[in-house]
Motif scaffolding. Structure first.
Motif, short mmCIF file in Angstrom:
data_model
loop_
_atom_site.label_atom_id
_atom_site.label_comp_id
_atom_site.label_asym_id
_atom_site.label_seq_id
_atom_site.Cartn_x
_atom_site.Cartn_y
_atom_site.Cartn_z
N VAL B 416 24.52 7.49 -8.42
CA VAL B 416 24.49 8.94 -8.62
C VAL B 416 25.81 9.56 -8.17
CG1 VAL B 416 23.41 11.08 -7.86
CG2 VAL B 416 22.00 9.13 -8.52
N ALA B 417 26.34 9.05 -7.07
CA ALA B 417 27.63 9.58 -6.61
C ALA B 417 28.68 9.37 -7.71
CB ALA B 417 28.06 8.85 -5.34
N GLY B 418 28.64 8.19 -8.31
CA GLY B 418 29.58 7.91 -9.40
C GLY B 418 29.34 8.85 -10.55
N ALA B 419 28.08 9.11 -10.84
CA ALA B 419 27.75 9.99 -11.96
C ALA B 419 28.31 11.39 -11.71
CB ALA B 419 26.25 10.04 -12.17
N ALA B 420 28.20 11.82 -10.45
CA ALA B 420 28.74 13.14 -10.11
C ALA B 420 30.24 13.17 -10.34
CB ALA B 420 28.43 13.45 -8.65
N MET B 421 30.90 12.11 -9.91
CA MET B 421 32.35 12.06 -10.11
C MET B 421 32.68 12.07 -11.59
SD MET B 421 34.12 9.64 -7.31
CE MET B 421 32.90 8.46 -6.88
N THR B 422 31.87 11.33 -12.36
CA THR B 422 32.10 11.29 -13.81
C THR B 422 32.06 12.70 -14.38
OG1 THR B 422 30.97 9.18 -13.85
CG2 THR B 422 31.34 10.26 -15.96
N ALA B 423 30.98 13.41 -14.02
CA ALA B 423 30.85 14.78 -14.52
C ALA B 423 32.05 15.61 -14.10
CB ALA B 423 29.56 15.39 -13.99
N PHE B 424 32.48 15.41 -12.87
CA PHE B 424 33.59 16.22 -12.35
C PHE B 424 34.88 15.94 -13.13
CE2 PHE B 424 37.21 16.75 -9.52
CZ PHE B 424 37.06 18.08 -9.21
N TYR B 425 35.26 14.66 -13.21
CA TYR B 425 36.57 14.43 -13.84
C TYR B 425 36.54 14.71 -15.33
CZ TYR B 425 35.05 9.57 -14.99
OH TYR B 425 34.41 8.45 -15.46
N MET B 426 35.39 14.54 -15.97
CA MET B 426 35.35 14.83 -17.40
C MET B 426 35.55 16.32 -17.64
SD MET B 426 35.32 12.12 -18.98
CE MET B 426 35.43 12.97 -20.53
N PHE B 427 34.90 17.12 -16.79
CA PHE B 427 35.05 18.57 -17.02
C PHE B 427 36.36 19.10 -16.48
CE2 PHE B 427 30.89 18.20 -18.61
CZ PHE B 427 30.84 19.19 -19.57
N TYR B 430 38.28 18.48 -19.48
CA TYR B 430 37.92 19.45 -20.52
C TYR B 430 38.52 20.82 -20.21
CZ TYR B 430 35.12 22.93 -22.87
OH TYR B 430 34.74 24.03 -23.58
N ALA B 431 38.34 21.24 -18.96
CA ALA B 431 38.78 22.59 -18.60
C ALA B 431 40.29 22.73 -18.68
CB ALA B 431 38.30 22.92 -17.18
N THR B 432 41.01 21.72 -18.16
CA THR B 432 42.47 21.85 -18.20
C THR B 432 43.00 21.77 -19.62
OG1 THR B 432 42.24 19.71 -17.18
CG2 THR B 432 43.70 21.25 -16.09
N THR B 433 42.32 21.05 -20.47
CA THR B 433 42.84 20.89 -21.82
C THR B 433 42.48 22.06 -22.72
OG1 THR B 433 42.42 18.56 -21.54
CG2 THR B 433 43.01 19.28 -23.73
N PHE B 522 31.44 23.20 -10.79
CA PHE B 522 32.55 23.26 -9.86
C PHE B 522 33.87 22.99 -10.59
CE2 PHE B 522 35.35 21.12 -6.77
CZ PHE B 522 35.56 22.19 -5.92
N ALA B 523 33.88 21.91 -11.40
CA ALA B 523 35.10 21.53 -12.10
C ALA B 523 35.55 22.64 -13.04
CB ALA B 523 34.87 20.24 -12.88
N VAL B 524 34.60 23.19 -13.79
CA VAL B 524 34.99 24.21 -14.77
C VAL B 524 35.53 25.43 -14.05
CG1 VAL B 524 34.13 25.78 -16.53
CG2 VAL B 524 33.38 23.39 -16.50
N SER B 525 34.82 25.87 -13.02
CA SER B 525 35.28 27.08 -12.35
C SER B 525 36.61 26.84 -11.66
CB SER B 525 34.23 27.54 -11.32
OG SER B 525 34.15 26.55 -10.31
N HIS B 526 36.81 25.63 -11.17
CA HIS B 526 38.03 25.36 -10.42
C HIS B 526 39.24 25.23 -11.33
CE1 HIS B 526 40.16 24.10 -6.84
NE2 HIS B 526 40.67 23.09 -7.52
N TYR B 527 39.06 24.56 -12.46
CA TYR B 527 40.24 24.22 -13.26
C TYR B 527 40.51 25.15 -14.43
CZ TYR B 527 40.76 19.98 -10.59
OH TYR B 527 40.97 19.10 -9.58
N SER B 528 39.49 25.89 -14.87
CA SER B 528 39.74 26.68 -16.08
C SER B 528 40.66 27.86 -15.77
CB SER B 528 38.41 27.17 -16.67
OG SER B 528 37.75 27.95 -15.71
N LYS B 529 40.64 28.33 -14.53
CA LYS B 529 41.44 29.50 -14.21
C LYS B 529 42.85 29.12 -13.77
CE LYS B 529 38.12 32.52 -14.81
NZ LYS B 529 37.08 31.55 -15.11
N LYS B 530 43.04 27.90 -13.36
CA LYS B 530 44.31 27.53 -12.74
C LYS B 530 45.46 27.62 -13.73
CE LYS B 530 43.63 24.78 -8.75
NZ LYS B 530 43.76 23.50 -8.12
N PRO B 531 46.53 28.29 -13.35
CA PRO B 531 47.67 28.31 -14.27
C PRO B 531 48.36 26.95 -14.28
CG PRO B 531 48.17 29.50 -12.24
CD PRO B 531 46.75 29.09 -12.14
#
Lengths: 469, 636
Positions: B416-427, B430-433, B522-531
């Protein structure tokens, strides 16, 4: 009864008729065309060859002195085919030669001798045909009439050949003295173990054979004779003449001296070792391509002797197979060399630098022939050597095979050295593009087909093997 | 069936031959048509086979000819068609076709000759993979196995003018070869013990093998799988394999190559179920790989590298599944992963295509409005891989995790920890791109465009599959029916019924979904706004540098080996072997010089030599005893 003679001896008869015909032509006209002489001879040789494959009689004549069967016919066919190839290759040289008819008369006389020799089942017959096949050769060696070294070659050949014949005759007379007969069959059954005189006779006869096939230590004449003779004669000496004697050697060893098999096995092994090694060592440093081929043919004989040492049907078949392959490959190489020598007079290995640049086809021919001689698959030479070593290994002498393999590596060096000269090295004075007349072209194509075909066609060995049985 | 299978396998090979041999004569159109048609036909034939099997046709082994035939070993060239291979056939040819189609547009920049070369390799790749999957014994599988390795080498180094790419290709090949050695040893071991390597015979004779044999064989097979399926410690080639064209990455990661290891173990499930120790090892390696590469993926800035590490991590999950005995789950995950990973890679390819071969996500951002189709499909792929229901990834991952929990709750926790990381890095990806503002140059922004239909159609198809692909394996607890499990039940003996209570299962699902959702938010909120992504420091730096594993390998394996090689080259070879060999050559030459002296040119000398030789020969025989006796008794 009379027709029986004609059928059984059809090779010999056609060759004899050809000789007569040439004599008549020669005597009958002052100015005869070389082309005509060559064409008549080639035609009749071809006829004999075709006949040899169609008519396959079996039987004895001359009070069982002459015997023929499928195996003997095959051997004769091989020799006739080889002679035909040489004749085609020599046409460039013979075109403007004043003694073409004599050349052919002598050449065919030796061929006649060889055919008789293969069929002989009696030592007297054998000795006569052996001489018939040797003495004209000495004359042939002299055929570069204006060259001193050609005369020297002839003289050396006749002297040392006479001596070896002397040895052999002495051996034969010892044999007659102890057994009271000269017929192969009767000698074979009369021979006993532990009779020193018979052993002595065997050694002397062996020496005679060794001389003819230029096995070490009876090989010394070869270098001078091969170098001095015209290329056509050299190739004839090193291929056809050796092949014929080897054929008879098989019969004599396996049939007449079968009882001594355990003794001559060691003798042949040792001689074959020396022959391979010393032939290779000589060939390694040659700069003259003719001399080089001559010495490399000595080491090839070493390999053949390994095959012979097996002493079974397999080894007889492997030797015959190898000789077929060897005729094609060696004549392929000699053909190119004869052409180059005939047109440019060059016969050093260095002269072949950059040969590929202007003569693509000739280079490939020579290259394929050399690859076959070196024993590289898929050309036939590889299978020839493979079968030889295989039958030699039957007696379990693996160290012998190992040494043979090492010698193959050494031989690879000098064969590939020539290939390197042809294909890779560059030279400012490389040989110009040479015109190839129709006859040598045919001869070369036959050789290449033979080299590649007899390697890829697995049936050939089986065919020979069945005949041996 | 015999012809049908031959068609499936030979068509891609035909495509390879035609495109490869006539690569200088083809046009873009003819090449692409030929390559795509062969694979499409193969796919249709595979679908027919698949259908026949589900209609009740029994699995069978069809023999074509004797491949190796000696007294002691007989290896037939035979194909085994059963439900497992049929399913892989569908994945390989189906996804393979979509990737071919996509490539036909993606590779248009190449010269026609290279374009043809590319498709020839691609077809050969599919051919090898089909051989691997269809083989009825380990030898045929090995042929395909090696073919796949070769093709990956050729394709990773497709742009062979770049030395780095060649290096990556070599790395892939060598890493794979290390694994192959294990596989090969396993085959030898099997043949030594059982006399052949046919699946049917091997699996029927498992009870004849000792426990040591089974453990050794399965471990060695696993070493092979580690190489091909990029598990620790042989995983480093896969991220570097990004050097090849992007569709190739999709092919390697989704349809072919990396799934080979999973297939091999799933195929050998009878062996593995009998080897408890190996299963532990598989679990440990799989789980470690899953977590380890997930951590690396978090800090990568290359769009393809993130996906590559994500593949390594997902493969880890599959091995976790295999290790805990959930073979069906692992194969299920292979399938869903094939869908969404192909989708993600092709989406990434579309992005890279639009960005003119820019792969750094720090220079992207806000691509949502420029690439609408790519954006939507990519998003679906991300959701699927993160394991959000009802997308396909959820079902397959859940099945593996449930099986892991059954075995040991710790496995589950780590999973599950791995799954969480998967979700995090994928988004994060996604968010940065796709979200935020565009960070590239004006020029790049000006040229941004959606890809042509040949590229977007595969994306859409794959997106649909990623969304609904999971429904073939809905767990019982959700009121579904495990169609895939039933389909495969002839090959893979169904796991003993879940001992987990329904409530536990609900809880497990809930936790993993919740964790993934939190990570996504978390990933989306963190990375989508970052310049701008800041440079990594501390642990982040270590992660960015992939735990310095490559450096570690270089220091402890590559450099010592190079040093050893240098030692052998300079000391042992140059002065030792070369000296010896040259010495022999010199010696032979010397002998040759000396021996020439015998050749004096004097005939008298020659004759003397003959006489002496005859005498010597006689003398030798004298010592043989025969003449010697004669001389003694008669003469003296």
């Amino acid at each position: 009864m009379q027709t029986n003679y004609f059928i059984l001896m059809h090779h010999e008869l056609i060759i004899a008729i050809t000789i007569m015909l040439l004599l008549v032509i020669k005597v009958g006209s002052d100015k005869l065309s070389n082309q005509l002489v060559a064409n008549v001879t080639n035609g009749l040789l071809l006829a004999s060859l075709v006949l040899g494959f169609i008519v396959q009689p079996e039987g004895n004549v001359f009070g069982d002195m002459f015997h023929t069967d499928g195996f003997a016919l095959l051997q004769k066919n091989i020799l006739v085919a080889g002679t035909l190839i040489i004749s085609l290759q020599a046409s460039t040289w013979l075109k403007d030669y004043e003694h073409t008819a004599e050349f052919y008369i002598l050449l065919l006389s030796t061929l006649l001798g060889m055919c008789f020799m293969i069929s002989s089942r009696h030592f007297l017959m054998f000795y006569l045909s052996l001489e018939l096949s040797t003495i004209p050769l000495a004359a042939l060696a002299n055929f570069d009439l204006h060259l001193k070294r050609s005369s020297e070659a002839a003289l050396k050949l006749i002297i040392s050949s006479a001596f070896s014949s002397g040895l052999m005759l002495l051996g034969i007379s010892f044999l007659y003295g102890t057994t009271g007969t000269l017929s192969f069959g009767e000698v074979a059954s009369a021979i006993q173990l532990n009779t020193p005189l018979q052993l002595f006779a065997f050694v002397l006869i062996f020496a005679g054979f060794g001389f003819k096939i230029s096995a070490v230590p009876f090989h010394l004449w070869t270098a001078d004779v091969y170098e001095g003779s015209p290329v056509a004669v050299t190739s004839y000496l090193s291929v056809i003449s050796k092949g014929a004697v080897l054929f008879v050697f098989i019969t004599v060893l396996f049939n007449v001296f079968a009882l001594y098999a355990h003794s001559w096995y060691y003798l042949i092994v040792i001689v074959s070792l020396f022959t391979m090694v010393i032939g290779n060592l000589f060939a390694l440093r040659q700069t003259n391509i003719k001399r080089f081929l001559a010495f490399s043919s000595i080491s090839q004989v070493g390999f053949i002797l390994i095959g012979l040492s097996g002493g079974t049907h397999t080894s007889a078949a492997s030797v015959v197979y190898f000789i077929v392959v060897y005729i094609f490959s060696n004549l392929g190489a000699f053909g190119v060399i004869a052409l180059v020598q005939g047109l440019t007079g060059k016969e050093n290995i260095n002269d072949y630098k950059g040969f590929y640049l202007n003569n693509k086809m000739l280079s490939w021919m020579l290259g394929i022939a050399l690859f076959s001689l070196a024993g590289i698959p898929p050309v036939a030479g590889f299978f020839g050597k493979f079968f030889l070593l295989l039958s030699g290994a039957e007696k379990g002498a693996y160290w012998l095979i190992a040494i043979a393999a090492i010698n193959m590596v050494i031989s690879l060096y000098y064969y590939l050295n020539v290939v390197k000269n042809i294909f890779i090295d560059k030279s400012d004075t490389s040989i110009e593009k040479l015109p190839i007349a129709i006859q040598p072209r045919i001869a070369m194509i036959i050789c290449v087909i033979g080299v590649v075909g007899s390697g890829l066609c697995g049936g050939l060995y089986q065919y020979i093997f069945d005949l041996v049985k | 069936m015999k012809t049908l299978l031959a068609i499936i396998v030979l068509l891609p090979f035909l495509g390879f031959l035609l495109n490869g041999l006539f690569r200088k004569h083809g046009t873009y159109k003819s090449v692409a048509r030929l390559a795509c048609t062969t694979i499409l036909s193969s796919f249709i034939a595979s679908a027919i086979v698949f259908g026949m099997l589900s209609q009740g046709t029994t699995a069978e082994t069809v023999k074509y000819f004797d491949f190796i035939n000696t007294d002691s070993i007989k290896i037939p060239f035979a194909f085994q068609i059963d439900h497992l291979s049929a399913m892989f056939l569908l994945i390989i040819t189906g996804i393979g076709f979509l990737i071919h189609l996509y490539s036909s547009a993606y590779m248009k920049d190449e010269e026609p000759q290279h374009y043809a070369r590319y498709f020839a390799y691609l077809n050969l790749f599919i051919f090898s993979m089909l051989l691997l999957v269809l083989g009825a014994n380990y030898i045929i599988m090995f042929i395909g196995w090696e073919g796949v390795g070769l093709c990956s080498y050729l394709l990773i180094g497709f742009w062979f003018k770049n030395d780095n790419f060649n290096y990556a290709a070599k790395k892939a090949f060598i890493m794979n070869r290390i694994g192959d050695l294990g596989f090969l040893l396993a085959i030898f071991w099997l043949i030594a013990r059982l006399g052949n390597a046919n699946y049917a015979d091997v699996f029927a004779n498992v009870h004849n093998l000792s426990q040591t044999d089974i453990t050794a064989i399965t471990l060695l097979l696993f070493v092979g799988a580690m190489g091909k399926s990029a598990q620790i410690p042989l995983y480093t080639w896969l991220p570097d394999a990004m050097a090849g064209p992007t569709p190739v990455s999709a092919l390697i990661h989704a349809a072919t190559m990396v799934t080979a290891g999973i297939y091999m173990i799933a195929r050998s499930n009878v062996l593995y179920s009998a080897a408890e120790f190996t299963q532990h090892i598989v679990v440990i390696v799989g789980l470690t790989t899953a977590l380890f590469s997930a951590t690396i993926a978090i800090k990568q800035n290359d769009i393809k590298k993130v996906l590559a590490y994500s593949t390594v991590s997902q493969l880890g999950y599959m091995f976790l599944g295999l290790g805990v005995g959930a073979y069906t789950g692992a194969v299920f995950h292979v399938m869903t992963h094939a869908f969404f990973k192909a989708l993600l890679f092709l989406g990434a390819g579309s992005v890279i295509h639009a960005m003119h071969h820019e792969q750094d996500i720090r220079k992207m951002g806000g691509l949502k409005k420029y690439l609408p189709i790519t954006h939507i499909t990519f998003l679906l792929g991300c959701i699927a891989i993160s394991g959000i229901p009802p997308f396909s990834g959820f079902f397959s991952k859940d099945e593996i995790l449930a099986a892991a929990y059954e075995k040991n709750p710790v496995y589950w926790g780590l999973g599950v920890a791995g799954a969480a990381m998967t979700a995090f890095y994928m988004f994060r990806l996604y968010a940065t791109t796709f979200l935020g503002k565009f960070r590239g140059t004006q020029d790049q922004e000006h040229h941004l465009h959606e890809s042509p239909a040949a590229m977007t159609i595969p994306l859409i198809v794959l997106a649909v599959l990623s969304v609904i692909g999971g429904f073939v394996g809905v767990p019982e607890v959700l009121g579904g029916k495990h169609l895939l499990g039933e389909y495969l039940s002839t090959v893979i003996i169904p796991e003993p019924h879940h001992a987990l209570a329904h409530n536990t299962e609900y809880m497990l699902m809930g936790i993993s979904v919740a964790v993934a959702t939190i990570a996504i938010l978390f990933a989306v909120s963190h990375y989508s706004k970052k310049p701008q992504l800041e440079d990594a420091t501390g642990l982040g730096k270590v992660l960015e540098n992939k735990w310095y594993v490559d450096e570690l390998y270089n220091t402890f394996i590559v450099n010592p080996l190079n040093a050893l090689g240098g030692f052998f080259k300079n000391i042992v070879e140059k002065s030792g072997i070369d000296g010896f060999v040259n010495g022999i050559g010199r010696f032979v030459n010397y002998l040759s010089r000396q021996i020439r002296l015998v050749q004096s040119g004097q005939v008298g000398g020659y004759i003397l030599m003959m006489v002496v030789s005859v005498v010597i020969i006689l003398f030798i025989w004298i010592h043989d005893g025969e003449i010697y006796k004669f001389l003694v008794t008669k003469l003296f």
